[in-house]
Structures are given as structure tokens and as C-alpha cells.
Design a protein around this motif. Structure first.
Motif, PDB file in Angstrom:
ATOM      1  N   CYS A 157      68.759  -8.941  33.204  1.00  0.00           N
ATOM      2  CA  CYS A 157      68.638  -9.560  34.532  1.00  0.00           C
ATOM      3  C   CYS A 157      68.734  -8.508  35.623  1.00  0.00           C
ATOM      4  CB  CYS A 157      69.750 -10.593  34.728  1.00  0.00           C
ATOM      5  SG  CYS A 157      69.520 -12.092  33.775  1.00  0.00           S
ATOM      6  N   PRO A 158      68.267  -8.820  36.841  1.00  0.00           N
ATOM      7  CA  PRO A 158      68.421  -7.894  37.964  1.00  0.00           C
ATOM      8  C   PRO A 158      69.891  -7.565  38.197  1.00  0.00           C
ATOM      9  CG  PRO A 158      66.891  -9.653  38.530  1.00  0.00           C
ATOM     10  CD  PRO A 158      67.489 -10.021  37.213  1.00  0.00           C
ATOM     11  N   PRO A 159      70.189  -6.398  38.756  1.00  0.00           N
ATOM     12  CA  PRO A 159      71.589  -5.999  38.996  1.00  0.00           C
ATOM     13  C   PRO A 159      72.348  -7.037  39.831  1.00  0.00           C
ATOM     14  CG  PRO A 159      70.119  -4.139  39.364  1.00  0.00           C
ATOM     15  CD  PRO A 159      69.242  -5.344  39.175  1.00  0.00           C
ATOM     16  N   GLU A 160      73.596  -7.269  39.477  1.00  0.00           N
ATOM     17  CA  GLU A 160      74.512  -8.170  40.169  1.00  0.00           C
ATOM     18  C   GLU A 160      74.062  -9.627  40.137  1.00  0.00           C
ATOM     19  OE1 GLU A 160      76.546  -6.634  43.731  1.00  0.00           O
ATOM     20  OE2 GLU A 160      75.069  -5.019  43.694  1.00  0.00           O
ATOM     21  N   THR A 161      73.243  -9.977  39.144  1.00  0.00           N
ATOM     22  CA  THR A 161      72.867 -11.383  38.965  1.00  0.00           C
ATOM     23  C   THR A 161      74.115 -12.205  38.621  1.00  0.00           C
ATOM     24  OG1 THR A 161      70.621 -10.878  38.243  1.00  0.00           O
ATOM     25  CG2 THR A 161      71.523 -13.004  37.574  1.00  0.00           C
ATOM     26  N   LEU A 162      74.246 -13.365  39.244  1.00  0.00           N
ATOM     27  CA  LEU A 162      75.367 -14.253  38.957  1.00  0.00           C
ATOM     28  C   LEU A 162      75.014 -15.118  37.755  1.00  0.00           C
ATOM     29  CD1 LEU A 162      78.120 -15.532  39.712  1.00  0.00           C
ATOM     30  CD2 LEU A 162      76.851 -17.089  41.224  1.00  0.00           C
ATOM     31  N   GLY A 163      75.778 -14.967  36.659  1.00  0.00           N
ATOM     32  CA  GLY A 163      75.540 -15.750  35.465  1.00  0.00           C
ATOM     33  C   GLY A 163      76.423 -16.981  35.424  1.00  0.00           C
ATOM     34  N   SER A 205      78.485 -29.294  41.793  1.00  0.00           N
ATOM     35  CA  SER A 205      79.376 -28.887  42.880  1.00  0.00           C
ATOM     36  C   SER A 205      80.196 -27.646  42.536  1.00  0.00           C
ATOM     37  CB  SER A 205      80.303 -30.041  43.261  1.00  0.00           C
ATOM     38  OG  SER A 205      79.569 -31.155  43.708  1.00  0.00           O
ATOM     39  N   ASP A 206      80.760 -27.604  41.323  1.00  0.00           N
ATOM     40  CA  ASP A 206      81.595 -26.459  40.940  1.00  0.00           C
ATOM     41  C   ASP A 206      80.775 -25.165  40.906  1.00  0.00           C
ATOM     42  OD1 ASP A 206      83.741 -28.120  40.733  1.00  0.00           O
ATOM     43  OD2 ASP A 206      83.624 -28.358  38.558  1.00  0.00           O
ATOM     44  N   LEU A 207      79.552 -25.247  40.407  1.00  0.00           N
ATOM     45  CA  LEU A 207      78.709 -24.056  40.341  1.00  0.00           C
ATOM     46  C   LEU A 207      78.282 -23.614  41.743  1.00  0.00           C
ATOM     47  CD1 LEU A 207      76.416 -24.730  37.244  1.00  0.00           C
ATOM     48  CD2 LEU A 207      78.650 -23.611  37.366  1.00  0.00           C
ATOM     49  N   PHE A 208      78.029 -24.583  42.620  1.00  0.00           N
ATOM     50  CA  PHE A 208      77.641 -24.212  43.983  1.00  0.00           C
ATOM     51  C   PHE A 208      78.794 -23.510  44.699  1.00  0.00           C
ATOM     52  CE2 PHE A 208      77.098 -25.237  48.562  1.00  0.00           C
ATOM     53  CZ  PHE A 208      75.906 -24.556  48.765  1.00  0.00           C
ATOM     54  N   SER A 209      80.026 -23.932  44.415  1.00  0.00           N
ATOM     55  CA  SER A 209      81.187 -23.263  44.999  1.00  0.00           C
ATOM     56  C   SER A 209      81.269 -21.811  44.521  1.00  0.00           C
ATOM     57  CB  SER A 209      82.461 -24.019  44.624  1.00  0.00           C
ATOM     58  OG  SER A 209      83.602 -23.401  45.196  1.00  0.00           O
ATOM     59  N   LYS A 210      80.974 -21.575  43.225  1.00  0.00           N
ATOM     60  CA  LYS A 210      80.948 -20.203  42.714  1.00  0.00           C
ATOM     61  C   LYS A 210      79.808 -19.410  43.345  1.00  0.00           C
ATOM     62  CE  LYS A 210      82.996 -21.366  38.231  1.00  0.00           C
ATOM     63  NZ  LYS A 210      82.805 -21.382  36.759  1.00  0.00           N
ATOM     64  N   TRP A 211      78.686 -20.087  43.541  1.00  0.00           N
ATOM     65  CA  TRP A 211      77.569 -19.385  44.182  1.00  0.00           C
ATOM     66  C   TRP A 211      77.922 -19.027  45.629  1.00  0.00           C
ATOM     67  CZ3 TRP A 211      74.567 -20.048  48.472  1.00  0.00           C
ATOM     68  CH2 TRP A 211      73.468 -19.202  48.578  1.00  0.00           C
ATOM     69  N   MET A 212      78.656 -19.890  46.313  1.00  0.00           N
ATOM     70  CA  MET A 212      79.081 -19.590  47.682  1.00  0.00           C
ATOM     71  C   MET A 212      79.925 -18.311  47.711  1.00  0.00           C
ATOM     72  SD  MET A 212      78.068 -21.692  50.164  1.00  0.00           S
ATOM     73  CE  MET A 212      79.374 -21.831  51.382  1.00  0.00           C
ATOM     74  N   ASP A 213      80.804 -18.125  46.730  1.00  0.00           N
ATOM     75  CA  ASP A 213      81.570 -16.874  46.641  1.00  0.00           C
ATOM     76  C   ASP A 213      80.637 -15.685  46.466  1.00  0.00           C
ATOM     77  OD1 ASP A 213      83.957 -18.274  46.857  1.00  0.00           O
ATOM     78  OD2 ASP A 213      84.151 -18.536  44.683  1.00  0.00           O
ATOM     79  N   HIS A 214      79.608 -15.874  45.645  1.00  0.00           N
ATOM     80  CA  HIS A 214      78.598 -14.837  45.414  1.00  0.00           C
ATOM     81  C   HIS A 214      77.875 -14.509  46.729  1.00  0.00           C
ATOM     82  CE1 HIS A 214      75.437 -12.660  43.261  1.00  0.00           C
ATOM     83  NE2 HIS A 214      74.534 -13.458  43.808  1.00  0.00           N
ATOM     84  N   PHE A 215      77.512 -15.527  47.490  1.00  0.00           N
ATOM     85  CA  PHE A 215      76.827 -15.356  48.768  1.00  0.00           C
ATOM     86  C   PHE A 215      77.732 -14.631  49.776  1.00  0.00           C
ATOM     87  CE2 PHE A 215      75.867 -17.017  53.047  1.00  0.00           C
ATOM     88  CZ  PHE A 215      74.533 -16.646  53.167  1.00  0.00           C
ATOM     89  N   ILE A 244      69.375 -12.035  48.330  1.00  0.00           N
ATOM     90  CA  ILE A 244      70.668 -12.024  47.644  1.00  0.00           C
ATOM     91  C   ILE A 244      70.393 -11.974  46.139  1.00  0.00           C
ATOM     92  CG2 ILE A 244      72.850 -13.260  47.326  1.00  0.00           C
ATOM     93  CD1 ILE A 244      72.271 -12.270  50.180  1.00  0.00           C
ATOM     94  N   PRO A 245      71.129 -11.196  45.350  1.00  0.00           N
ATOM     95  CA  PRO A 245      70.914 -11.210  43.898  1.00  0.00           C
ATOM     96  C   PRO A 245      70.908 -12.633  43.372  1.00  0.00           C
ATOM     97  CG  PRO A 245      72.450  -9.477  44.478  1.00  0.00           C
ATOM     98  CD  PRO A 245      72.190 -10.244  45.738  1.00  0.00           C
ATOM     99  N   PRO A 246      69.966 -12.967  42.496  1.00  0.00           N
ATOM    100  CA  PRO A 246      69.815 -14.365  42.061  1.00  0.00           C
ATOM    101  C   PRO A 246      70.961 -14.822  41.170  1.00  0.00           C
ATOM    102  CG  PRO A 246      68.424 -12.937  40.757  1.00  0.00           C
ATOM    103  CD  PRO A 246      69.015 -12.062  41.833  1.00  0.00           C
ATOM    104  N   ALA A 247      70.975 -16.104  40.919  1.00  0.00           N
ATOM    105  CA  ALA A 247      71.906 -16.704  39.960  1.00  0.00           C
ATOM    106  C   ALA A 247      71.095 -17.450  38.920  1.00  0.00           C
ATOM    107  CB  ALA A 247      72.873 -17.653  40.654  1.00  0.00           C
ATOM    108  N   LEU A 248      71.532 -17.406  37.662  1.00  0.00           N
ATOM    109  CA  LEU A 248      70.881 -18.127  36.573  1.00  0.00           C
ATOM    110  C   LEU A 248      71.877 -19.097  35.966  1.00  0.00           C
ATOM    111  CD1 LEU A 248      68.904 -15.310  34.701  1.00  0.00           C
ATOM    112  CD2 LEU A 248      68.071 -16.879  36.449  1.00  0.00           C
TER     113      LEU A 248
END
Length: 366
Positions: A249-255, A265-275, A230-234
Motif C-alpha cells: 500500500c502507499p506509505p502511511e496508509t491507514l489499515g 462509526s468506530d472506523l470513522f472515528s479512527k479515520w478522524m485521528d488519521h486525518f 491524505i494517505p488513504p485508508a483501506l
């Protein structure tokens, strides 16, 4: 005897197989001493001592030259077994402790020795010879392991996790290619310099870094057992998002940005949307997501989102991630190595400058 001693004779050139046949022939009275010596090409005196068990140091067809070791080989093997047993329990023996142990054994068992009685230590020459005689052990730099991890990582806990993993895959009917693992690690502006060539014997070898203490950026990685990334997140340690942080950054990296730079918790929720956006899970085609037990992974919002989209969350056992976390070895290990190499090259190409948070995203994808 020096550590670099070179033999000056060709004694004991006979083979152990020939000596065994000669001993058997004499003991069975098939031939005498002289005939067995000539036929099997073994020394006459050595053959007699071996047949009559007159050699105090070695038995049968074993070879042994020079003076005997201070501590007999049988006792040295006991020391080796003791060292390996302690190491397996995370209580490894240091060189100083080994020398102290050798002195204690030699003294208590009455072995004749020339160890330092004032310091109650065996010498460095003995230690060097001990290591040559027992190549199955070596001096290693141990990895720090907390007491909690040592207690938590045990057969019962590991078996319970894998039983749960098997039951989850079977009951939820999840294909092996749709099993994902997610983990976080940090990249710092103060890199670890790689090894360099220098003059032999020089007391200190230096290499430039950006400072004594640096700032870090959290990298969130996720991959499947089938090899899909999955495109990484930084996560940058900043309050406000700026697009220039993520240049290169690699394409579609979540910033993502947060004051501490760590996952919450809030960032993990955003990462879940990314996933969800990249994996496209559903209740008909579920996926298994394996995470560690960090509190940010257990928020109500994240759990509801996972349930709604057919994501089955499975948590690794507490204090076991240092052995069970799949991403540590195949991803974050090489990432750290190549990142440090990229930082060292950047420092050479930009003399007088230091690495800041703005360079990390570019170095991350070099």
C-alpha cells in the motif's frame, strides 16, 4: 434507398449565396431570368421555382434532392424536441419507442408511409435516416438514477447547500486551501475487463475474471481543494487485523478491518485521528471537511473530536452526491479504470490463479 447510397450526379452544385443574389435580382427587376442564371451560375428552372415559390419541399435558397421524408422535417424537429425534453426529465426514449412514436404521428397526421402496420412500427431504415438528419441526438447508455435522487437533486437544494458553504467559509475564516472532501468507494476482486479486439461479427467475446461474485475492500480517500491528498485508508472485510493485508500500500496508509468491509462509526472515528495527524487542524487554523450523509459520519464521538480540533464538518445534501461529490470524477473514476487494467494484466501474468483480497492492496497502488 440504401443506407450507403452514393450520389451519382453533380446536381445542386450552386451555392446558396449565389441563389439568394439571383432571386433578389430577379424580384427587384434588375435583370431577367437568363442574365441572372448566367451571372450567378444557377440553374434556370430552379431559379424560376424559387422566385415563384413553386417548390413544395424547400423554400428560398434551401437545397433538397430525392424523395421527401416520410415525416416532414418540421414534424421531425418536434420529435427531437420531445426526445430531449424527456431525457432531461430522466425518461429517455428508446429506439423501439421512437419507432412507435413515428408510426403514431404518421398515422394520426395522415402522412403517406410504408411503415409496418401490423407491428405499428417505423422501419429501421427510417430510424437510421432520422439519426443522420438530426446529429444533435445520439443513442446513449443511461446511468441508473433512483427516484429519490431525481427528486432530491433540484435547484433549491443545491442553492441552499452552496449558500451554506459560502457562509461557513466566511464566518469560520477558512482559507480555500484548507477545504477537504472525504469519500468512500469499493474495489472488488471481480474486476470489469477492458475492451479487447476480436473477430468482427463474433456473437460473444469473453475475458477472464476471478469469479461471478467477489469480495470488496473499501477505499477511503480525502483531498483538499488545493490538491493535497491524505494517505488513504483501506477497510478489509475481516474481524482481525493482519499486516500482510496491507503489503504494497502507499506509505502511511491507514489499515482497518471490519466484518462487512464497510465504514462504520468506530472506523470513522479512527479515520478522524488519521486525518488530524496529517492535517494538524486547530481552533486557530480551522479546516472544512465535506462528507456525505452516511450515518457513520454523524456519531457523537466524531462530532466531539471534530469540534475539539477545529474541524468544521459540512454534509452534502441528501440524494445529491451523484452530482455534487467532488471525489467521484477526479479520483474514483480514474482509480476504477486503472485498477481494472491492473487486474486484467495480473490475470494474464498469473494464468490459472484468481485475484483474492490479499492481492487488492498491491493492485491498488500499481
Amino acid at each position: 434507398m440504401g443506407n450507403n447510397y452514393i450520389r451519382k450526379t453533380n446536381r445542386q452544385k450552386w451555392s446558396e449565396a449565389d441563389m439568394l443574389q439571383a432571386i433578389d435580382a430577379v424580384r427587384a427587376k434588375r435583370m431577367g431570368w437568363l442574365k441572372a442564371t448566367k451571372m450567378y451560375n444557377v440553374p434556370f428552372g430552379t431559379l424560376r421555382r424559387r422566385v415563384n415559390n413553386m417548390n413544395k419541399r424547400v423554400k428560398g435558397t434551401q437545397k433538397g434532392m430525392g424523395t421527401s421524408t416520410t415525416i416532414p422535417l418540421e414534424a421531425e424537429q418536434e420529435i427531437v424536441n420531445h426526445i430531449l425534453d424527456l431525457e432531461s426529465r430522466l425518461f429517455g426514449v428508446t429506439a423501439l419507442e421512437l419507432r412507435q412514436l413515428a408510426f403514431k404521428i404518421a398515422t394520426e397526421r395522415g402522412y403517406s408511409h410504408k411503415f409496418n402496420t401490423e407491428k405499428q412500427l417505423a422501419g429501421w431504415d427510417w430510424l437510421s435516416g432520422f439519426r443522420r438528419r438530426h446529429p444533435e441526438i445520439s443513442l446513449r447508455a443511461p446511468e441508473a438514477t433512483s427516484a429519490a435522487r431525481a427528486k432530491g437533486f433540484n435547484k433549491v437544494q443545491v442553492k441552499k447547500f452552496f449558500d451554506l458553504l459560502t457562509d461557513t467559509i466566511t464566518n469560520e475564516n477558512i482559507p480555500t486551501s484548507r477545504i477537504y472532501n472525504m469519500d468512500e468507494s469499493a474495489l472488488t476482486t471481480v474486476h470489469k475487463p477492458p475492451r479487447v479486439f476480436a473477430r468482427k461479427g463474433k456473437k460473444q467475446v469473453g475475458a477472464l475474471t476471478s469469479g461471478e461474485r467477489g469480495q470488496h475492500v473499501t477505499v477511503v480517500a480525502c483531498m483538499s481543494s488545493g490538491g493535497r491528498f491524505i494517505p488513504p485508508a483501506l477497510i478489509f472485510p475481516r474481524k482481525n487485523y493482519k499486516a500482510e493485508y496491507f503489503d504494497g500500500c502507499p506509505p502511511e496508509t491507514l489499515g482497518l478491518c471490519y466484518e462487512t468491509g464497510y465504514m462504520v462509526s468506530d472506523l470513522f472515528s479512527k479515520w478522524m485521528d488519521h486525518f488530524i495527524n496529517h492535517v494538524k487542524p486547530s481552533k486557530e487554523e480551522k479546516v472544512l471537511l465535506i462528507v456525505d450523509g452516511h450515518s457513520s459520519h454523524k456519531s457523537l464521538n466524531a462530532l466531539e473530536k471534530a469540534k475539539e480540533h477545529g474541524i468544521v464538518l459540512l454534509c452534502l445534501p441528501a440524494h445529491c452526491t451523484h452530482r455534487l461529490q467532488p471525489l467521484d470524477v477526479p479520483f474514483f473514476g480514474p482509480l476504477e479504470t486503472y485498477f481494472n487494467a491492473a487486474c486484467a494484466l495480473w490475470m494474464k501474468n498469473h494464468v490459472g490463479r484468481t485475484i483474492t483480497l490479499y492481492q487488492i492492496s498491491g493492485l491498488f497502488c500499481v
